[in-house]
Motif scaffolding. Structure first.
Motif, PDB file in Angstrom:
ATOM      1  N   GLU A  64       0.843  -1.198   0.000  1.00  0.00           N
ATOM      2  CA  GLU A  64       0.000   0.000   0.000  1.00  0.00           C
ATOM      3  C   GLU A  64       0.878   1.247   0.000  1.00  0.00           C
ATOM      4  O   GLU A  64       1.840   1.360   0.762  1.00  0.00           O
ATOM      5  CB  GLU A  64      -0.919   0.018   1.219  1.00  0.00           C
ATOM      6  N   ASP A  67       0.471   8.010  -0.458  1.00  0.00           N
ATOM      7  CA  ASP A  67      -0.110   9.048  -1.312  1.00  0.00           C
ATOM      8  C   ASP A  67       0.508   8.994  -2.706  1.00  0.00           C
ATOM      9  O   ASP A  67       1.728   8.842  -2.854  1.00  0.00           O
ATOM     10  CB  ASP A  67       0.126  10.446  -0.725  1.00  0.00           C
ATOM     11  N   MET A  97      -4.180  10.803  -4.523  1.00  0.00           N
ATOM     12  CA  MET A  97      -4.775   9.543  -4.105  1.00  0.00           C
ATOM     13  C   MET A  97      -4.198   9.109  -2.760  1.00  0.00           C
ATOM     14  O   MET A  97      -2.982   9.155  -2.557  1.00  0.00           O
ATOM     15  CB  MET A  97      -4.494   8.456  -5.140  1.00  0.00           C
ATOM     16  N   VAL A 100      -3.280   3.845  -1.450  1.00  0.00           N
ATOM     17  CA  VAL A 100      -3.341   3.138  -2.727  1.00  0.00           C
ATOM     18  C   VAL A 100      -2.901   1.686  -2.541  1.00  0.00           C
ATOM     19  O   VAL A 100      -1.742   1.405  -2.228  1.00  0.00           O
ATOM     20  CB  VAL A 100      -2.456   3.820  -3.781  1.00  0.00           C
ATOM     21  N   PHE A 102      -2.316  -2.061  -4.195  1.00  0.00           N
ATOM     22  CA  PHE A 102      -2.081  -2.662  -5.494  1.00  0.00           C
ATOM     23  C   PHE A 102      -1.876  -4.167  -5.348  1.00  0.00           C
ATOM     24  O   PHE A 102      -1.512  -4.651  -4.269  1.00  0.00           O
ATOM     25  CB  PHE A 102      -0.871  -2.031  -6.180  1.00  0.00           C
ATOM     26  N   ALA A 109      -4.575  -1.049  -9.289  1.00  0.00           N
ATOM     27  CA  ALA A 109      -4.331  -0.254  -8.086  1.00  0.00           C
ATOM     28  C   ALA A 109      -5.580   0.552  -7.781  1.00  0.00           C
ATOM     29  O   ALA A 109      -6.194   1.136  -8.684  1.00  0.00           O
ATOM     30  CB  ALA A 109      -3.135   0.671  -8.285  1.00  0.00           C
ATOM     31  N   THR A 110      -5.980   0.571  -6.517  1.00  0.00           N
ATOM     32  CA  THR A 110      -7.191   1.276  -6.089  1.00  0.00           C
ATOM     33  C   THR A 110      -6.883   2.154  -4.898  1.00  0.00           C
ATOM     34  O   THR A 110      -6.247   1.715  -3.939  1.00  0.00           O
ATOM     35  CB  THR A 110      -8.309   0.280  -5.723  1.00  0.00           C
ATOM     36  N   ALA A 111      -7.324   3.415  -4.957  1.00  0.00           N
ATOM     37  CA  ALA A 111      -7.117   4.359  -3.862  1.00  0.00           C
ATOM     38  C   ALA A 111      -8.335   4.380  -2.960  1.00  0.00           C
ATOM     39  O   ALA A 111      -9.479   4.389  -3.442  1.00  0.00           O
ATOM     40  CB  ALA A 111      -6.847   5.758  -4.403  1.00  0.00           C
ATOM     41  N   ASP A 112      -8.092   4.393  -1.669  1.00  0.00           N
ATOM     42  CA  ASP A 112      -9.187   4.457  -0.711  1.00  0.00           C
ATOM     43  C   ASP A 112      -9.978   5.744  -0.875  1.00  0.00           C
ATOM     44  O   ASP A 112     -11.200   5.752  -0.797  1.00  0.00           O
ATOM     45  CB  ASP A 112      -8.632   4.349   0.713  1.00  0.00           C
ATOM     46  N   ALA A 114      -9.711  10.055  -2.763  1.00  0.00           N
ATOM     47  CA  ALA A 114      -8.995  10.971  -3.636  1.00  0.00           C
ATOM     48  C   ALA A 114      -9.581  12.365  -3.532  1.00  0.00           C
ATOM     49  O   ALA A 114     -10.794  12.534  -3.355  1.00  0.00           O
ATOM     50  CB  ALA A 114      -9.053  10.487  -5.081  1.00  0.00           C
ATOM     51  N   LYS A 244     -10.154   3.698  -8.929  1.00  0.00           N
ATOM     52  CA  LYS A 244      -9.282   2.763  -9.626  1.00  0.00           C
ATOM     53  C   LYS A 244      -8.286   3.545 -10.478  1.00  0.00           C
ATOM     54  O   LYS A 244      -8.676   4.231 -11.432  1.00  0.00           O
ATOM     55  CB  LYS A 244     -10.082   1.804 -10.496  1.00  0.00           C
ATOM     56  N   LEU A 245      -6.998   3.431 -10.135  1.00  0.00           N
ATOM     57  CA  LEU A 245      -5.976   4.095 -10.919  1.00  0.00           C
ATOM     58  C   LEU A 245      -5.696   3.321 -12.191  1.00  0.00           C
ATOM     59  O   LEU A 245      -5.622   3.890 -13.290  1.00  0.00           O
ATOM     60  CB  LEU A 245      -4.682   4.242 -10.109  1.00  0.00           C
TER      61      LEU A 245
END
Length: 247
Positions: A64, A67, A97, A100, A102, A109-112, A114, A244-245
């Motif tokens: 994780e 930022d 973000m 994050v 992954f 990769a997903t950010a909690d 943003a 979702k990045l």
């Protein structure tokens, strides 16, 4: 003392090597992430990606990142339309973000959460206004010919009016409030109706003075939060969760 000195020197050298390795690794990861985002979002240019926090390598081990900052210039956002102008150009879209996560092979990769900002120039926003002459009453037509900063967070809407085929010498100005509706639409609403020299139904006048710009499919599903008029266009704050990045 000599042994202690040697230990200190070795520690400093190893620490320096770790920092160098960490910075090399983060630079490589930023480049790869930028290329992946460019491909995923279909961008014309490569975005700026900055992975914050130190050390980077320990974040990788934990799976994780604290930022990640992303900057996209000239982003073409969908308006959801099927005809006419189907995109709107965002001059600058910047997002930070947080948290994050992954997967093991870095394909997603997903950010909690943003937060970020975006801006749309007045010339771009004008495309959605009634810039074509529209009949608002018997022998009376009107069209929006300009948008500008009206001060105090308002948009100044310049309206060209023609009566009986004769253009009124000077455009009529009206000040409008700008808001975000539904997380994906910028709406301009006139605070008061302009005086066009004749009595007209309010709904006909507002068909000219009031308009909205839909903005869909921002990266990762982030949404519009707030908006206000600025010197060169409207400044928008954006936000999102489970963004979702890539992947």
């Amino acid at each position: 003392m000599r042994a202690l000195r040697i230990i200190l020197i070795v520690t400093v050298i190893l620490g320096g090597l770790f920092v160098i390795a960490d910075r090399v690794a983060v630079g490589f990861a930023e480049d790869k992430a930028a290329d992946r985002i460019k491909s995923t979002e279909g961008l014309a240019g490569t975005p700026d990606v900055s992975i914050e926090g130190f050390p980077f390598l320990t974040q990788v081990v934990g799976g994780e990142l604290d930022d990640v900052k992303i900057g996209i210039k000239d982003y073409e956002a969908s308006t959801g339309g099927t005809s006419g102008t189907s995109t709107v150009r965002i001059d600058g879209l910047n997002a930070e973000m947080h948290g994050v996560v992954f997967n093991g092979d870095y394909t997603s990769a997903t950010a909690d959460s943003a937060t970020g900002s975006a801006s749309i120039g007045y010339a771009e926003l004008l495309k959605t206004a009634k810039s074509q002459a529209t009949q608002v009453g018997p022998k009376v037509t009107a069209r929006v010919v300009g948008l500008s900063d009206g001060g105090d967070g308002k948009i100044k809407v310049a309206i060209e009016v023609s009566v009986g085929g004769t253009k009124v010498p000077q455009p009529v100005s009206v000040f409008g409030s700008v808001t975000v509706v539904g997380g994906n639409t910028v709406k301009v609403h006139a605070d008061s109706l302009p005086k066009l020299g004749v009595d007209l139904a309010e709904n006909r006048v507002r068909a000219i003075t009031d308009f909205e710009q839909k903005i869909d499919k921002l990266p990762g599903g982030i949404q519009l939060d707030t908006v206000q008029a600025a010197a060169n266009g409207v400044d928008i704050s954006v936000k999102g969760s489970n963004v979702k990045l890539v992947g």
